[in-house]
Design an enzyme around this catalytic site. Sequence first.
Site, PDB file in Angstrom:
ATOM      1  CD  GLN A 132       6.930 120.841 -71.069  1.00  0.00           C
ATOM      2  OE1 GLN A 132       7.471 120.860 -72.172  1.00  0.00           O
ATOM      3  NE2 GLN A 132       6.874 119.753 -70.329  1.00  0.00           N
ATOM      4  CG  ASP A 188       9.744 108.965 -68.730  1.00  0.00           C
ATOM      5  OD1 ASP A 188      10.185 108.356 -69.723  1.00  0.00           O
ATOM      6  OD2 ASP A 188       9.681 110.203 -68.662  1.00  0.00           O
ATOM      7  CG  MET A 189      12.502 103.053 -66.169  1.00  0.00           C
ATOM      8  SD  MET A 189      13.215 103.619 -64.623  1.00  0.00           S
ATOM      9  CE  MET A 189      12.093 104.930 -64.193  1.00  0.00           C
ATOM     10  CE  LYS A 190      12.663 110.642 -71.619  1.00  0.00           C
ATOM     11  NZ  LYS A 190      12.020 110.903 -70.311  1.00  0.00           N
ATOM     12  CG  PHE A 222      20.624 104.103 -75.514  1.00  0.00           C
ATOM     13  CD1 PHE A 222      20.043 103.968 -76.766  1.00  0.00           C
ATOM     14  CD2 PHE A 222      22.004 104.155 -75.430  1.00  0.00           C
ATOM     15  CE1 PHE A 222      20.830 103.896 -77.907  1.00  0.00           C
ATOM     16  CE2 PHE A 222      22.797 104.091 -76.573  1.00  0.00           C
ATOM     17  CZ  PHE A 222      22.201 103.957 -77.812  1.00  0.00           C
ATOM     18  CG  ASP A 223      23.508  99.390 -71.683  1.00  0.00           C
ATOM     19  OD1 ASP A 223      24.441  98.941 -72.386  1.00  0.00           O
ATOM     20  OD2 ASP A 223      23.661  99.722 -70.509  1.00  0.00           O
ATOM     21  CG  ASP A 244       7.878 115.025 -62.788  1.00  0.00           C
ATOM     22  OD1 ASP A 244       8.301 113.855 -62.862  1.00  0.00           O
ATOM     23  OD2 ASP A 244       7.409 115.651 -63.753  1.00  0.00           O
TER      24      ASP A 244
HETATM   25  O1  C5P Z   1       5.221 119.553 -65.262  1.00  0.00           O
HETATM   26  P1  C5P Z   1       5.015 119.144 -66.679  1.00  0.00           P
HETATM   27  O2  C5P Z   1       3.553 118.997 -67.055  1.00  0.00           O
HETATM   28  O3  C5P Z   1       5.778 119.996 -67.662  1.00  0.00           O
HETATM   29  O4  C5P Z   1       5.618 117.668 -66.728  1.00  0.00           O
HETATM   30  C1  C5P Z   1       5.750 116.947 -67.922  1.00  0.00           C
HETATM   31  C2  C5P Z   1       6.382 115.620 -67.636  1.00  0.00           C
HETATM   32  O5  C5P Z   1       6.708 115.015 -68.880  1.00  0.00           O
HETATM   33  C3  C5P Z   1       7.682 115.704 -66.852  1.00  0.00           C
HETATM   34  O6  C5P Z   1       7.779 114.495 -66.087  1.00  0.00           O
HETATM   35  C4  C5P Z   1       8.743 115.735 -67.915  1.00  0.00           C
HETATM   36  O7  C5P Z   1       9.961 115.206 -67.493  1.00  0.00           O
HETATM   37  C5  C5P Z   1       8.120 114.826 -68.966  1.00  0.00           C
HETATM   38  N1  C5P Z   1       8.602 115.054 -70.306  1.00  0.00           N
HETATM   39  C6  C5P Z   1       8.531 116.269 -70.954  1.00  0.00           C
HETATM   40  N2  C5P Z   1       9.012 116.415 -72.220  1.00  0.00           N
HETATM   41  C7  C5P Z   1       9.559 115.380 -72.822  1.00  0.00           C
HETATM   42  C8  C5P Z   1       9.639 114.153 -72.205  1.00  0.00           C
HETATM   43  C9  C5P Z   1       9.150 114.012 -70.930  1.00  0.00           C
HETATM   44  O8  C5P Z   1       8.011 117.225 -70.412  1.00  0.00           O
HETATM   45  N3  C5P Z   1       9.994 115.525 -74.057  1.00  0.00           N
END
Ligand code: C5P
Length: 238
Positions: free
Chosen positions: A188, A61-63, A65-66, A11
Amino acid sequence: MSDDRLIVALDVPNVLAGMDLATKLGDAASFYKIGLGMLTGGGLALANELKSEHGKKIFLDMKFFDIGATVEAAVRGVAQFDLDLLTVHGDPHVVRAAREGAAGSNMKILAVTILTSLDRDDLDGSLIKAGSITDLVQERAGRAFDAGADGVIASPQEAALIRALPEAAGKLIVTPGVRPVGADLGDQKRVATPAQAIADGVDHIVVGRPIWKAADPRAAALAITAEMASPQAKSPNK
Ligand code: C5P
């Protein structure tokens, strides 16, 4: 030296920073997640370079939906690049279309159940049926597996519940929200340590900031790998 149960979330702001991080990590990381933010800035080229020139595995990680036809076409396009994991939303019609699009490739389809950023109020606002988020996540995971998903993305809190589903036998569970002991949580809220996640039956953990923001990203990745290999990380479910 690396352990492909660890997926490093790339990221970072741009492709150059992504390649710089991958160079610093070297053989301490073998699996990278590239998301939408990076994709729109050239991330697919980075994914291909990491895969074909550096032998890394790639999770896009494209997620998606369509409508089914569009999902199938989008997944078929990605499947040409020989990448390893791709996310779509876990609605059965989306998962079935993604499976069709991935046919003939080795790319695995992971389903998103309910985005962890959503709470019950958000679901009410979107007219999603009543019930606790945990129950809905389990139900959506079961339906995604029945529709042919190779696995799901799940929060650490959901992983053990999903692993216990009969439909989850042989399926992958991939979990973000993982923090080594003592690490900064960032935004988080519901986290697990690498050892806890593995013990709950998780196949891959996705870790971003604790690695890419570390003063020594390579040492951070190696510490997480060591934690996954510790006796506490033994999964009773597999
Ligand atoms: O920096 P961190 O360890 O929090 O990154 C977690 C990765 O997982 C990020 O790319 C975030 O977008 C992704 N992610 C998340 N929670 C979700 C889905 C994806 O943290 N529910």
